[in-house]
Design a protein around this motif. Structure first.
Motif, PDB file in Angstrom:
ATOM      1  N   LEU A 242     -39.164  20.460 -33.845  1.00  0.00           N
ATOM      2  CA  LEU A 242     -40.361  20.562 -34.676  1.00  0.00           C
ATOM      3  C   LEU A 242     -41.475  21.349 -33.993  1.00  0.00           C
ATOM      4  O   LEU A 242     -42.548  21.531 -34.570  1.00  0.00           O
ATOM      5  CB  LEU A 242     -40.896  19.158 -34.996  1.00  0.00           C
ATOM      6  N   GLY A 243     -41.232  21.810 -32.755  1.00  0.00           N
ATOM      7  CA  GLY A 243     -42.335  22.283 -31.930  1.00  0.00           C
ATOM      8  C   GLY A 243     -43.091  21.060 -31.434  1.00  0.00           C
ATOM      9  O   GLY A 243     -42.548  19.950 -31.356  1.00  0.00           O
ATOM     10  N   GLY A 244     -44.344  21.230 -31.086  1.00  0.00           N
ATOM     11  CA  GLY A 244     -45.140  20.070 -30.709  1.00  0.00           C
ATOM     12  C   GLY A 244     -45.323  19.136 -31.893  1.00  0.00           C
ATOM     13  O   GLY A 244     -45.466  19.583 -33.039  1.00  0.00           O
ATOM     14  N   ILE A 245     -45.308  17.837 -31.627  1.00  0.00           N
ATOM     15  CA  ILE A 245     -45.503  16.862 -32.720  1.00  0.00           C
ATOM     16  C   ILE A 245     -47.002  16.663 -32.922  1.00  0.00           C
ATOM     17  O   ILE A 245     -47.749  16.389 -31.984  1.00  0.00           O
ATOM     18  CB  ILE A 245     -44.790  15.541 -32.404  1.00  0.00           C
ATOM     19  N   THR A 246     -47.437  16.803 -34.156  1.00  0.00           N
ATOM     20  CA  THR A 246     -48.865  16.810 -34.479  1.00  0.00           C
ATOM     21  C   THR A 246     -49.314  15.616 -35.308  1.00  0.00           C
ATOM     22  O   THR A 246     -50.521  15.384 -35.455  1.00  0.00           O
ATOM     23  CB  THR A 246     -49.218  18.101 -35.241  1.00  0.00           C
TER      24      THR A 246
END
Length: 406
Positions: A242-246
């Motif tokens: 997901l890439g970085g989790i935000t």
């Protein structure tokens, strides 16, 4: 045994001799209170110069700079805001009156949180400090006194109180997560295992687990009594890239975690199985998912609302993993999503970088009201008085109180 005694017993998982730190009284004086006769700004007059919607019923303009955080008291008409001016403020949402200044930070206050019983308030800042105040006396909620300062983390990313007791959780920019017992201020645990700033974290609603997520793309589930993860999911699993989790949300029954990432994807993780069980469509590619919230619609389970940098919010049905409705807030990033409790559980309110908040009907996806007042991005919002009002905080240095009539 009271509920609080039960949770403390449940979380008393280390020997008192092993406590990492017990902070002594550092001589802090009680926070500044507004003295009788002290000249105050005419908040209502200042706010009325701006374009406002009819739903505006109050506001607060005492911060000198952007307001990054706001949280409402669980039962009283109070809000606590934190800002760029290194101050936290407790104020009355009915008339904008300053109740107390929460001083002592040396950098921006980016998190505020009332304990579940409303007896304590925590502020967290970019200075790495967590400062705690408590209500003084039992007559009313107009007087607050400084209790203790908690130190250890780097910049504070978020604060969460345990749903059943006076235990406080904090995520840090240095990839650690901290757990403290109040009112003693004792450090109970320091959790390590993330690979970047811990952007989001929650206790499960039943209080038995901690779920945290970081910019390195890892989701970790913890037993509060141990620093060893129960399980970890990360970018090594191609299904979880997901890439970085935000953003993060946990369902009311404490069985599912939903996370959103900087690449626009959403994943559903079973907290009992420790595995990915769903992947709703997500937002536009490369448009981060900035906010998630479960909607507790009567008779319908498994609805989660996501808000993204693409200016859209989606109502997802986790039973089918499909979007039930698309809420088109505008072109700017949706910064916050709030699901209202009963008897307004059919409502969700979104806040945006365009300066507006909007309330929607979860059942139909229709727009019910637009809340205007801010002249810049909305950074934070909180529900007060059982979801009958929304209190917002913005880049323009103001807080607003909007009434929800639906």
């Amino acid at each position: 045994m009271t509920a609080e005694e039960e949770v403390i017993e449940e979380l008393e998982f280390i020997d008192p001799n092993d406590i990492l730190a017990e902070l002594p009284d550092d001589g802090d004086m009680p926070m500044e209170e507004v003295e009788d006769g002290e000249e105050e700004k005419d908040d209502v007059g200042e706010l009325s110069k701006r374009e406002e919607s009819e739903s505006v019923v109050g506001g607060f303009r005492e911060h000198q700079g952007s307001v990054f955080a706001v949280s409402c008291h669980p039962t009283q008409p109070l809000a606590a805001s934190g800002g760029e001016d290194d101050l936290g403020c407790i104020w009355d949402i009915t008339d904008g009156e300053m109740i107390a200044k929460l001083t002592g930070h040396t950098d921006s206050v980016t998190s505020t949180a009332f304990s579940r019983d409303g007896e304590m308030i925590a502020t967290g800042g970019m200075d790495g400090k967590v400062r705690i105040w408590r209500r003084h006396g039992k007559e009313n909620y107009r007087t607050w006194e400084f209790l203790t300062e908690l130190q250890g983390p780097d910049e504070i990313m978020w604060l969460r109180w345990h749903p059943k007791g006076t235990v406080l959780l904090a995520g840090s920019n240095d990839s650690t997560v901290w757990l403290w017992q109040l009112p003693s201020g004792n450090t109970m645990q320091v959790y390590s295992g993330h690979t970047g700033p811990v952007q989001c974290g929650e206790f499960t609603p039943d209080g038995k687990r901690i779920v945290t997520a970081c910019t390195g793309g890892f989701l970790i589930v913890w037993d509060p009594r141990s620093t060893a993860p129960i399980f970890k999911v990360g970018p090594g699993d191609a299904r979880f890239d997901l890439g970085g989790i935000t953003s993060l949300a946990i369902n009311p029954s404490s069985t599912l975690a939903v996370v959103g990432g900087e690449l626009g994807g959403i994943r559903v993780v079973s907290l009992s199985k420790g595995e990915i069980v769903g992947a709703p469509g997500g937002h536009a590619d490369g448009q981060s998912v900035e906010a998630l919230s479960f909607a507790e619609l009567t008779g319908v389970s498994g609805l989660v609302v996501s808000g993204g940098a693409d200016g859209k919010a989606y109502i997802w049905d986790l039973n089918t993993m499909r979007a039930r409705a698309t809420l088109d807030h505008g072109e700017e990033t949706i910064t916050t999503v709030l699901s209202h409790p009963m008897p307004r559980s059919h409502l969700v309110t979104t806040g945006s970088a365009d300066g507006t908040l909007k309330t929607w009907d979860v059942k139909t996806g229709s727009l019910l009201s637009v809340h205007k007042g801010h002249e810049g991005p909305v950074f934070s919002a909180s529900l007060g008085l059982e979801g009958s009002v929304v209190v917002s905080a913005g880049d323009d240095g103001s807080c607003y109180v909007f009434t929800i009539d639906q």
